[in-house]
Structures are given as structure tokens and as C-alpha cells.
Design a protein around this motif. Structure first.
Motif: not given
Length: 711
Positions: A474-482
């Protein structure tokens, strides 16, 4: 059926019950095994809702020992150990064992039987004391078992000996083990250097994001998920109610719905898995009021079959998504088929919050019931805290000292911080009654034998790993890898590490919680106060151990720095130097037992805590502490989130001075970057100046630490 009071060395018939069905927990009489079964499940004997349904498998035993150990196990289940043996052998022995310990004992016997078979010994009465001594060596040197595990094996053989004297035929009686008369220590592996605490805390880099996401689910996303689940359940109930013979024309409403989609050029709900497109019968049945069987018939008409293949769409629910993540909806419209999976993640998040922010054992959490956390009574202006009334199992004993599988209610309830209360309320909305983690609610397709029980510990452990995987995707799909949750260096998070991790963070972090020190700093005080009076069966020993280990490590580092010529400053500089020297001589920087922890913490001269946020050591003296304005209060530890620069308990090292200058330089760079408003830049410059002044003061006041240590 009632078993005889004393066996006469004759095995029961193959179709006889292994134990009296009247002893079975209500509703599980049908699960009582027969003596001749290939496997024996003891699930019917336990009232612990999270007890694993382990099955004793007779294939574990070599054929020559299978029947002797089957009979020995039958006596273990049905007969108590004689009181004289219980009294002689101390607390390690109980007259009767819990279901889990019975299964573990028989498993230990199977390993012993395999070892005997490999050595060519085909009868228990032929085993000598020397053979048993060799077996203890085998457990240590060949199997490489930990000391506690090896102890379990030796106790299992002691119990086999005791039962053999009274209940087993002569050929199946085991000689007195040498450790019974000589003591176990010489027959066990060396003690672990980590003493009693071998469970690794979850790494801060993992625990921080994991808790953040769990709290997001519980506090922010729960309403959206519960609303979607309510709609999912409504559609399923409609579809279930339409089962059975259907009337002519029952497909008309579905056809009308499909014609509307076709006219508008909208996609038809479908299930798309790889390249396969299928009909979502339950969803369309609930949506249109058409029996599921009729749905599949209509969708197989050439017209609609072709339209489905050409225009497949998702089965979206119309429930709103209100919570935000970074200013945007945290999730798109819910798909009917994805809701159960997202709901599982919400339940998992509730478990994580309960496990980490209470310190309960896993079994205690899974045994929580609706109504366990009532709203506090009293006037609103009074200080009110929620309490959780839970059952504990590890120390649950009856008057004879035997295990009580149903557990006992804790004498002192757990203190529940607001986030824990929210998690409990979410679970209560799902179940309404019974267990919060009831299998019927959270895994309704489980076998009937699971009825009335909670989710299994292994299931919850797997769900935590799935939760982490979902969050990272989910974080990767939302551009929130950090914000992804990094893997823990010690492997799976599991369920049993939260308790240890909580103690670790309370002992080592100002505010008590990694990544949430500011937002939830009050938790440290509440949790510590709640555990302070719960030394029996609580987490108090773990808190002592972690706090002492933290103190010892810091003082050992200071001692090494002193030897390398590092300087110390501050009103408590000489106290810090002396404390480092004392700790080095008494403990050498290593705490390996709860007793050592208590000895260290009982010495007021060694109460030294590092506050990395303020770049200092607190040499805590309650009479001088400024973090507790009312110094007559019974506070045995400093409040590191309230350190005062003029406190008489402060000491700094050269390393702290270096960190002060680095922090000041960083603030200065931010102030001149042009990326912050001017008022904020002014405050950053002022703070940088204060830090530099503290570092300068250290340089001016520092004492020759090595010289002081020699005094």
C-alpha cells in the motif's frame, strides 16, 4: 463412563475413550479420541480458548515402543502423580498436567524412544542410569538444546519413572534417573549468557512504523472498514435468504440492471483472476435480489456473457471512504471481495495495539471477552482510567497446585490507554458478545472443532506478517515508501515479542515509545504506574531487567570513555564517575538475571539514565530532581521528558558536547536554508545558540575523568 480407580496393567480396548467424555468441555464430547486411534487430540479437555489443537501422533514412536508409550500416555492423562512424589520433587512437578504440557511430555518421550531404538534398546526396563546420563549428554552435545528445553526433557523422563512405579507393568518401568538423586545441574547444558530473557525485542526501526500503521487502522480507518463490512454482510445475508427454489421471472431484476449498465456503457461487475473472468454470484444476488443460481444462468446468456467479457468491472460497494492519508483518501472504493481481507488487517491491527500497549501475554489477549473494558464510573471531573479485566493462564492453579485450563481473572486489572480502549471497542462492534477474537467471527469457515475458541496463536502470527506485507504494498502504491515497515533482523515479528519490546522501550526511551514519544508520551507514565503494582504474573520483572540492562550498558560505556581520557561535566559529574567505576567492578556491563537487575536498581548510586534527547546523563536523586516538582512523591525513576537544564542530577560527557554542536549546526543549516518562515528560522537560531552555549559550558567545566576515577 467412569474410569477405574487403579489400572491393572491392561490396556483399554481399542474403541474405548481415551478419557471420560464427562470431562470434556461442553460441546466437545464428540471430539474425545478412542484408544486405538492413530492420533489423540486433547482439545476437548481444555477451556483455554487459544490452546493449540496439537495431536499426539503414534507414528512418532518406533513400533517396538508404540504400545508401551500409548499406555503410559493414557495413564498420564487419567491418573494423578502420587502426592509423595509431588511433595518430594518440588515445584517442577504437578500431580496433573495441562493439555499443552501433556502433549509436550509425550513428544519428549517420543524423542527418547527413537534414541533408545537407535541404540538397540528395545525395552524400558533394560535402560540403565548410565544410558540416561548418556541421553542427557545427547540432548546437549548432539541435539544442541537450550537449557530450558533440555530441562523439560529430563522432567518428562522423571515423570515416566514415577508413573512406572505405580501404573506401568514391570517391562515398561524406567530406572530412577540419576538427576533425581543428584540434582539436574550436572546433566543440563550451560546456562545461556542472556539468562532468563532470550526473546529479542522487535527492532525500533520495525516497531515504530508497525505501531504507526496499526494505530492508523484502529483510530482512523476503522469506521470506513466497518461500514464496508456492514454492507458486505448485508449483501451476503440477502443472497443467503434467496437460496432454494426460485419463481418464474426471478431473473427479471438482474436483466433490468444489466440493460441499464449496457445503455450507459458501464462495466458489469465481475471477478477477474489473471486471465479468467467469472460471475460474482453472491454480490449480484445481494445487489439485485436475484437468487445466486439464477444469476449464473442469466450471466451465461450469450448477450450478457459477451458483454461481461468485453466490459468487466469491479464489484464496488457504495460505502464512503472518509479517512485521509497525506490529504487524499487512504483507500479507493471498497471491492466486495476485498473487504474480508481488509477486515482481517483491522483485527490484526487491534491485536498489535493490544499486544504492544498493554504488555499482556498472547493467550491473555486472545481470551479477552466483550465487556472486558467497561467505561469507568464516577463524576466526569474525576481522574478516570479504563481498566481491562483479563484472564491469565500461566499461573492459573487450583488448590492442589494443578493447572486450570480456564485461567483465572487477574487480581489487578490492566491499565488501558485510550488507543487500547479504541481497539477493544472496534472488536466489540464485530462480535457483540463472547470472545473478542472468536473464531466464529474472524474465521467462520474453520472446522467445527474450533467452535467456541479464539483465533489460534499461529494464525495471528501469520496475520501480522500479512499485515506488514499489505502495508508495504500500500505504501509503495501510494508513493510513501519511507513509511514502509522494514523487516526485523531477528525474523518474524510473531505474537510473543510485543511484551518484551514494550519493556525495552519503556526502559530505554524518553516518553517510552519509539516514533511516538511526543504524540503518546503519556503512555509511559500510565503503563509504568499500571505495571508497578503487578509484579506477580505481570511485566514488572521485564521492566526491571530492561531498565537495569540499559543502566549497566550506559555506565559501562562511560567507564570505557573515562579510561580513554574523556571529560565529564555537570553538577553530578563526580557521581557519574563513581557510578561507572562501581558498575564496572560489580557487574562488568552485563546483567543476566532478574536478581542482578534488582540488585543494581536497589543501589541509589547506580540510578543513572541517559537522555539522548537532551544530550545528558541523569544521575537520579529524587531529593534533587527537578522533573518531579513534588519531590515527596514516591517516584523511583526520572521523567526524562521533563529534564531541566539547572537540575543538580545532570552530567555530560565529551560525546554529549559533540552531539550538542552537531545538533546546533543542523539547526543553523535549517535556519539559513530559506525553506522555513522567518519566525521559525529565528527560533531555530535561538535554539542552536542555546545548544552551543551548553557545549561551551561543558568544555569549560569538564573534569579530568581519568584522574577522578583514581580517587
Amino acid at each position: 463412563m467412569t474410569l477405574a480407580l487403579g489400572p491393572r496393567f491392561a490396556a483399554p480396548a481399542a474403541d474405548a475413550f481415551v478419557f471420560d467424555p464427562d470431562r470434556a468441555v461442553e460441546g466437545r464430547r464428540d471430539f474425545v479420541p478412542r484408544y486405538g486411534d492413530d492420533g489423540w487430540s486433547l482439545l476437548a479437555l481444555t477451556q483455554n480458548p487459544s490452546q493449540t489443537d496439537d495431536v499426539i501422533r503414534w507414528r512418532w514412536f518406533p513400533e517396538v515402543f508404540r504400545e508401551p508409550f500409548r499406555y503410559a500416555s493414557w495413564t498420564l492423562i487419567n491418573y494423578p502423580m502420587p502426592d509423595r512424589d509431588v511433595a518430594l520433587r518440588g515445584a517442577a512437578m504437578r500431580s496433573k498436567l495441562s493439555v499443552g504440557r501433556i502433549t509436550r511430555t509425550v513428544s519428549d518421550w517420543s524423542m527418547f524412544a527413537q534414541w533408545l531404538d537407535e541404540r538397540g534398546i528395545k525395552q524400558l526396563s533394560l535402560v540403565t542410569a548410565g544410558d540416561l546420563s548418556d541421553y542427557s549428554h545427547h540432548l546437549d552435545k548432539v541435539r544442541g538444546l537450550a537449557r530450558n528445553t533440555a530441562t523439560s526433557h529430563l522432567i518428562a523422563l522423571s515423570r515416566l519413572h514415577y508413573y512406572g512405579r505405580l501404573y506401568l507393568p514391570g517391562t515398561d518401568r524406567l530406572v530412577t534417573p540419576p538427576w533425581v538423586t543428584e540434582g539436574m545441574d550436572d546433566y543440563l547444558p550451560a546456562a545461556s549468557p542472556l539468562g532468563e530473557n532470550v526473546t529479542e525485542p522487535i527492532a525500533p526501526a520495525t516497531m515504530g512504523p508497525l505501531l504507526v500503521w496499526a494505530l492508523r487502522f484502529v483510530e482512523e480507518y476503522a469506521d470506513d472498514i466497518l461500514a464496508a463490512f456492514g454492507e458486505h454482510r448485508r449483501l451476503v445475508e440477502i443472497a443467503e435468504g434467496l437460496k432454494g427454489p426460485f419463481k418464474k421471472g426471478s431473473g427479471r431484476r438482474l436483466v433490468t440492471y444489466l440493460e441499464q449498465l449496457e445503455a450507459a456503457g458501464r462495466p458489469v461487475p465481475a471477478l477477474v483472476r489473471d486471465t479468467k473472468i467469472s460471475t460474482p454470484g453472491v454480490f449480484l444476488a445481494g445487489l439485485t435480489g436475484t437468487p445466486a443460481v439464477r444469476v449464473h444462468q442469466v450471466m451465461n446468456y450469450p448477450r450478457w456473457k459477451a458483454y461481461k467479457v468485453q466490459n468487466p468491472g469491479r464489484c464496488l460497494l457504495d460505502t464512503p471512504v472518509t479517512a485521509k492519508l497525506g490529504g487524499k483518501p487512504w483507500h479507493g472504493p471498497f471491492d466486495f471481495h476485498d473487504v474480508p481481507g481488509v477486515l482481517k488487517h483491522l483485527v490484526t491491527a487491534c491485536f498489535i495495539v493490544l499486544g504492544y500497549l498493554t504488555g499482556m501475554r498472547t493467550g491473555e489477549i486472545l481470551a479477552l471477552e466483550n465487556g472486558c473494558c467497561p467505561d469507568p464510573q464516577g463524576p466526569p471531573e474525576a481522574a478516570r482510567r479504563h481498566l481491562i479485566y483479563a484472564r491469565q493462564f500461566k499461573v492459573a492453579r487450583d488448590d492442589d497446585g494443578n493447572h486450570q485450563s480456564a485461567g483465572v481473572v487477574r487480581e489487578a486489572p490492566w491499565v488501558a490507554v485510550p488507543q487500547v480502549v479504541t481497539a477493544v471497542r472496534v472488536l466489540e462492534q464485530l462480535g457483540r458478545h463472547g470472545l473478542l477474537f472468536a473464531i466464529e467471527v474472524h474465521e467462520p469457515l474453520q472446522p467445527e472443532r474450533r467452535s467456541g475458541r479464539s483465533l489460534a496463536i499461529a494464525t495471528m502470527s501469520n496475520r501480522i506478517e500479512s499485515f506488514i506485507e499489505w502495508v508495504n504494498t500500500h505504501a509503495l502504491d501510494r508513493g510513501r515508501q519511507a513509511e514502509a515497515i522494514p523487516g526485523d533482523p531477528h525474523g518474524r515479528v510473531g505474537t510473543g515479542r510485543f511484551r518484551r519490546t514494550l519493556a525495552w522501550h519503556i526502559a530505554r526511551r524518553p516518553g517510552g515509545l519509539v516514533a511516538l514519544a511526543v504524540q503518546y508520551g503519556h503512555m509511559r507514565t500510565l503503563i509504568s504506574e499500571g505495571y508497578g503494582s503487578r509484579s506477580r504474573g505481570g511485566i514488572h520483572d521485564l521492566l526491571d531487567f530492561e531498565t537495569a540492562r540499559n543502566v549497566a550498558e550506559h555506565l559501562s560505556e562511560v567507564h570505557e570513555a573515562i579510561q580513554d581520557g574523556e571529560g565529564i561535566s555537570g553538577p553530578a559529574a563526580r557521581r557519574l564517575i563513581n557510578a561507572a567505576a562501581q558498575e564496572h567492578h560489580r557487574f562488568g556491563g552485563l546483567i543476566t538475571s532478574v536478581r542482578q537487575a534488582r540488585d543494581l536498581l536497589a543501589d541509589p548510586t547506580l540510578n543513572v539514565f541517559e537522555n539522548k534527547e537532551a544530550f545528558l546523563f541523569c544521575n537520579y536523586d529524587r531529593a534533587k530532581a527537578l522533573c518531579h516538582p513534588g519531590r515527596n512523591a514516591k517516584s523511583e525513576a526520572p521523567s526524562l521528558d521533563r529534564c531541566k537544564v539547572n537540575c543538580a542530577n545532570i552530567a555530560r560527557t565529551d560525546a554529549h558536547a559533540h552531539q550538542l554542536r552537531e545538533a546546533a549546526d543542523d539547526l543553523g543549516r535549517q535556519a539559513v536554508s530559506g525553506l522555513v518562515p522567518e519566525p521559525l528560522a529565528d527560533r531555530l537560531r535561538e535554539r542552536a545558540q542555546v545548544l552551543n552555549e551548553l557545549a561551551d559550558q561543558h568544555d569549560h567545566d569538564r573534569v579530568l575523568a581519568a584522574a577522578e576515577a583514581d580517587l
